[in-house]
Design an enzyme around this catalytic site. Structure first.
Site, short mmCIF file in Angstrom:
data_model
loop_
_atom_site.label_atom_id
_atom_site.label_comp_id
_atom_site.label_asym_id
_atom_site.label_seq_id
_atom_site.Cartn_x
_atom_site.Cartn_y
_atom_site.Cartn_z
N GLU A 42 0.84 -1.19 0.00
CA GLU A 42 0.00 0.00 0.00
C GLU A 42 0.88 1.24 0.00
OE1 GLU A 42 -2.28 3.03 0.05
OE2 GLU A 42 -3.28 1.08 -0.12
N SER A 119 -7.60 8.32 -2.42
CA SER A 119 -6.98 8.38 -1.10
C SER A 119 -5.77 7.45 -1.08
CB SER A 119 -7.98 7.99 -0.01
OG SER A 119 -8.45 6.67 -0.23
N ASN A 121 -3.89 5.38 1.80
CA ASN A 121 -3.82 4.89 3.18
C ASN A 121 -4.17 3.42 3.18
OD1 ASN A 121 -6.61 6.38 2.67
ND2 ASN A 121 -7.03 4.62 3.96
N THR A 130 -19.21 5.56 2.23
CA THR A 130 -20.50 5.69 2.91
C THR A 130 -21.04 4.37 3.41
OG1 THR A 130 -21.81 5.40 0.89
CG2 THR A 130 -21.11 7.66 1.43
N ALA A 132 -22.70 2.18 1.66
CA ALA A 132 -23.90 1.77 0.93
C ALA A 132 -23.59 0.57 0.03
CB ALA A 132 -24.45 2.92 0.10
N HIS A 441 -17.18 7.16 -7.71
CA HIS A 441 -17.53 5.80 -8.15
C HIS A 441 -16.99 5.52 -9.55
CE1 HIS A 441 -21.30 5.85 -5.31
NE2 HIS A 441 -20.16 5.77 -4.65
N ASN A 475 -13.58 -1.09 -8.65
CA ASN A 475 -14.76 -0.65 -9.40
C ASN A 475 -14.47 -0.58 -10.89
OD1 ASN A 475 -16.01 -0.31 -6.91
ND2 ASN A 475 -15.60 1.89 -6.82
#
Length: 515
Positions: A42, A119, A121, A130, A132, A441, A475
């Site tokens: 990472e 991001s 991390n 979120t 969802a 997204h 994604n």
């Protein structure tokens, strides 16, 4: 001078990235191929304990803010969105925990993705999302995968999806009933208005725990003696020999030293920009690489519930939302082609007069997510000359909304007004369209296909057509135009790929034992 770390010379599987899909590979391989040696790399730091936990699960606000700032990579000093008004200001701002992509985000004459962000991390965007987890429906579904529902079930298991975390939110049933009266006719039961499936659960004391990649990895990964996680480690190249994966080149950002790690399989699960960027830098450049880039345009609108009185509610609980918050869902259908996230915000998005007291939980925010009209020309390109802050090929985004996209936007604005009026009294006359890239997204740049016809990067197991042994995750693998939040689907695809890798490892082990 930081101490030199000891990277392994050879592993069975090298995983690039530590977000939800990378975590899914680590989990499935730990369960199904426990003898395989796995190294995860990472680029960002560890910001939570356990590594990869969601920052909302950090109880202290100051600690949470530090974790977000540490996740912001080269954008840590840039101004951030701190309120709904800032999001609507038109300024190019990132959300806390993220940073805007470097390079040319908007080519002159195109729409671009001006607020596209990422991001850096342990946990990736999965430490900030979120939560969802809606299922895709109708044209969102990947029709060439016969086991789609099975792997979606498994993704819900890994993510810890719940439909009851906010079941006691005031007026939740009122919102579902009023919206259902407006849209449920003709829908199958599973696509009617309902509570949003969320990767979150409440503990015995009422506090919320949001699922980050730590939940996905689980004890099976954390207790696996053959699994190692290396943070602040930038993979600069996927190595190949005779056309197939042979390892990775990794730079230790603490010491600026470079190391080679041999690997039988390489999983690249960075994100929709950095996964194709790494393949490009590695000389793996299939025709569809970076193409079919798509995001979900967002239209937002707010309403205030009518004919409701103040409920009796408890005080705020930990975990980033108050008890009056709730999240409901109007699923995407081809007839009403929007994924609608229905939020009860913690506070009003617009000023409320002092003589008009606000009933807690009575503010309803409608977030309309639109599927993109997919185009080969929408793409992310990479420079062979210029580099970004990490020294990787600089990014240029080509992105246009089509005539159909604009028609869908007008239709979404009209639907937002209609639904806002169905539940209460709208605050404004006109819904607001967020800057492109706001949804975070991003999809399509290493898309899956059922045949190698130049329109996909990987096969149905996520293995890159042009580089056997190299798998992509995220994604960006999703090949359809979706409006719903994509994490559940991308984790499902990662599970499918991981099982394939595990089977290959088992076959190779059997071959060695039988030789």
């Amino acid at each position: 001078m930081p101490a030199q770390r000891h990277y392994p010379q050879r592993v069975d599987v090298a995983i690039v990235g530590s977000g939800p899909t990378a975590a899914a590979y680590a989990r499935i391989l730990s369960e199904s191929a426990p003898e395989a040696r796995i190294a995860m790399f990472e680029v960002g730091p560890t910001v939570s304990s356990p590594p990869g936990a969601h920052v909302k699960s950090i109880p202290e606000g100051a600690d949470r803010a530090r974790a977000q700032r540490a996740s912001e990579g080269p954008g840590a000093d840039a101004p951030k969105i701190t309120s709904p008004a800032a999001m609507k200001s038109g300024k190019r701002l990132a959300r806390p925990g993220t940073f805007l992509i470097e390079g040319e985000h908007t080519v002159p004459g195109e729409d671009g993705l001006p607020v596209a962000a990422m991001s850096s991390n342990v946990g990736g965007m999965g430490a900030h999302w979120t939560g969802a987890c809606p299922r895709p429906g109708d044209s969102e579904r990947i029709t060439f995968l016969d086991d789609l529902d099975e792997i979606l079930d498994d993704a819900e298991r890994l993510l810890g999806v719940s439909r009851t975390a906010f079941e006691n939110a005031p007026f939740g049933s009122v919102i579902v009933e009023r919206l259902g009266a407006a849209v449920n006719a003709g829908r199958p039961p599973e696509r009617r208005v309902q509570a949003m499936p969320l990767a979150v659960h409440r503990q015995g004391d009422g506090s919320l725990v949001w699922s980050g990649p730590d939940v996905i990895m689980g004890e099976a990964t954390r207790s696996n003696p053959n699994f190692e996680l290396f943070d602040e480690s930038l993979v600069t190249k996927v190595l190949t020999a005779d056309g197939r994966a042979s390892g990775v080149e990794v730079r230790d950002l603490r010491t600026d030293s470079t190391h080679t790690v041999d690997a039988r399989f390489v999983i690249v699960g960075a994100d929709a920009f950095r996964t194709p960027q790494l393949l490009w830098a590695s000389g793996i450049r299939p025709d569809a690489l970076g193409r079919y880039l798509n995001d979900q345009t967002q239209v937002v609108f707010s309403s205030r519930l009518r004919d409701v009185s103040a409920p009796v509610v408890a005080d705020e609980t930990a975990g980033g939302l108050k008890v009056q918050s709730g999240v409901n869902w109007v699923p995407f259908t081809d007839a009403l082609p929007f994924h609608i996230q229905v939020m009860q915000p913690d506070s009003s998005p617009v000023p409320v007069p002092e003589d008009d007291p606000l009933v807690p939980g009575s503010i309803v925010g409608l977030g309309m997510f639109l599927a993109k009209d997919l185009q080969h020309e929408d793409r992310v390109e990479f420079s062979d000359v210029d580099v970004d802050s990490y020294g990787m090929p600089a990014i240029r985004v080509h992105y246009r909304l089509t005539e159909r996209d604009h028609e869908m936007l007008e239709r979404a604005r009209a639907a937002a007004i209609e639904l806002a009026e169905a539940v209460g009294e709208p605050f404004d006359d006109t819904p607001f369209t967020l800057p492109l890239g706001s949804s975070l997204h991003y999809q399509g740049t290493t898309r899956m296909g059922d045949q190698d016809d130049g329109t996909s990067v990987c096969d149905t197991h996520s293995e890159v057509w042009d580089a056997p042994g190299v798998f992509v995750a995220g994604n960006n693998v999703i090949p359809t135009a979706t409006a719903c939040n994509p994490t559940l689907t991308s984790v499902a695809l990662a599970i499918r790929g991981a099982r394939h890798v595990a089977a290959r490892l088992a076959d190779a082990g059997s071959a060695v034992r039988n030789s």
